[in-house]
Design a protein around this motif. Sequence first.
Motif, PDB file in Angstrom:
ATOM      1  N   THR A   1       8.554   9.704   6.645  1.00 14.17           N
ATOM      2  CA  THR A   1       9.947   9.536   6.226  1.00 14.17           C
ATOM      3  C   THR A   1      10.744  10.820   6.372  1.00 14.17           C
ATOM      4  OG1 THR A   1       9.353  10.009   3.938  1.00 14.17           O
ATOM      5  CG2 THR A   1       9.384   7.684   4.597  1.00 14.17           C
ATOM      6  N   VAL A   2      10.114  11.869   6.887  1.00 18.04           N
ATOM      7  CA  VAL A   2      10.823  13.137   7.098  1.00 18.04           C
ATOM      8  C   VAL A   2      11.113  13.318   8.588  1.00 18.04           C
ATOM      9  CG1 VAL A   2       9.897  14.270   5.057  1.00 18.04           C
ATOM     10  CG2 VAL A   2       8.684  14.467   7.192  1.00 18.04           C
ATOM     11  N   ALA A   3      12.137  14.124   8.890  1.00 11.66           N
ATOM     12  CA  ALA A   3      12.590  14.298  10.268  1.00 11.66           C
ATOM     13  C   ALA A   3      11.706  15.239  11.083  1.00 11.66           C
ATOM     14  CB  ALA A   3      14.029  14.813  10.284  1.00 11.66           C
ATOM     15  N   GLY A   4      10.926  16.054  10.452  1.00  8.74           N
ATOM     16  CA  GLY A   4      10.098  17.006  11.169  1.00  8.74           C
ATOM     17  C   GLY A   4       8.992  17.528  10.282  1.00  8.74           C
ATOM     18  N   ALA A   5       8.262  18.500  10.805  1.00 14.30           N
ATOM     19  CA  ALA A   5       7.161  19.075  10.044  1.00 14.30           C
ATOM     20  C   ALA A   5       6.907  20.504  10.506  1.00 14.30           C
ATOM     21  CB  ALA A   5       5.907  18.236  10.229  1.00 14.30           C
ATOM     22  N   ILE A   6       6.186  21.216   9.696  1.00 13.93           N
ATOM     23  CA  ILE A   6       5.821  22.591  10.040  1.00 13.93           C
ATOM     24  C   ILE A   6       4.584  22.565  10.922  1.00 13.93           C
ATOM     25  CG2 ILE A   6       4.988  24.769   9.077  1.00 13.93           C
ATOM     26  CD1 ILE A   6       6.682  24.188   6.606  1.00 13.93           C
TER      27      ILE A   6
ATOM     28  N   LEU B   1       0.825  -1.212   0.000  1.00 15.90           N
ATOM     29  CA  LEU B   1       0.000   0.000   0.000  1.00 15.90           C
ATOM     30  C   LEU B   1       0.856   1.257   0.000  1.00 15.90           C
ATOM     31  CD1 LEU B   1      -2.803  -0.636   2.625  1.00 15.90           C
ATOM     32  CD2 LEU B   1      -3.099  -0.331   0.190  1.00 15.90           C
ATOM     33  N   ARG B   2       0.379   2.218  -0.713  1.00 15.45           N
ATOM     34  CA  ARG B   2       0.991   3.536  -0.684  1.00 15.45           C
ATOM     35  C   ARG B   2      -0.120   4.519  -0.366  1.00 15.45           C
ATOM     36  NH1 ARG B   2       3.907   1.384  -5.181  1.00 15.45           N
ATOM     37  NH2 ARG B   2       6.082   1.129  -4.608  1.00 15.45           N
ATOM     38  N   PHE B   3       0.261   5.622   0.192  1.00 16.95           N
ATOM     39  CA  PHE B   3      -0.706   6.649   0.508  1.00 16.95           C
ATOM     40  C   PHE B   3      -0.429   7.845  -0.402  1.00 16.95           C
ATOM     41  CE2 PHE B   3      -0.339   3.968   4.185  1.00 16.95           C
ATOM     42  CZ  PHE B   3      -1.648   3.820   4.607  1.00 16.95           C
TER      43      PHE B   3
ATOM     44  N   ALA C   1       1.961  12.681   1.619  1.00 21.68           N
ATOM     45  CA  ALA C   1       3.359  12.667   1.194  1.00 21.68           C
ATOM     46  C   ALA C   1       4.263  12.138   2.299  1.00 21.68           C
ATOM     47  CB  ALA C   1       3.786  14.079   0.812  1.00 21.68           C
ATOM     48  N   ASP C   2       5.356  11.506   1.915  1.00 25.32           N
ATOM     49  CA  ASP C   2       6.414  11.090   2.840  1.00 25.32           C
ATOM     50  C   ASP C   2       5.956  10.108   3.907  1.00 25.32           C
ATOM     51  OD1 ASP C   2       8.226  12.840   1.490  1.00 25.32           O
ATOM     52  OD2 ASP C   2       7.366  14.502   2.620  1.00 25.32           O
TER      53      ASP C   2
END
Length: 50
Positions: free
Chosen positions: A38-43, A11-13, A17-18
């Motif tokens: 899969t990212v280190a942080g977010a806004i 499955l992919r979403f 994203a990420d």
Amino acid sequence: MEEVVLRLEELRFPSIADVVVLSVAVNDEAVHIEARSTVAGAICPGCGSW
């Protein structure tokens, strides 16, 4: 049942994203999907800072 789990692991979403699917567990009552970013942080949606 194993074939279903293998297909669910692919499955992919596309609308999120990420994100990567880590595992999938299927039983008679539910499908449990473990996923992570899969990212280190977010806004922050509140203040806009990282």
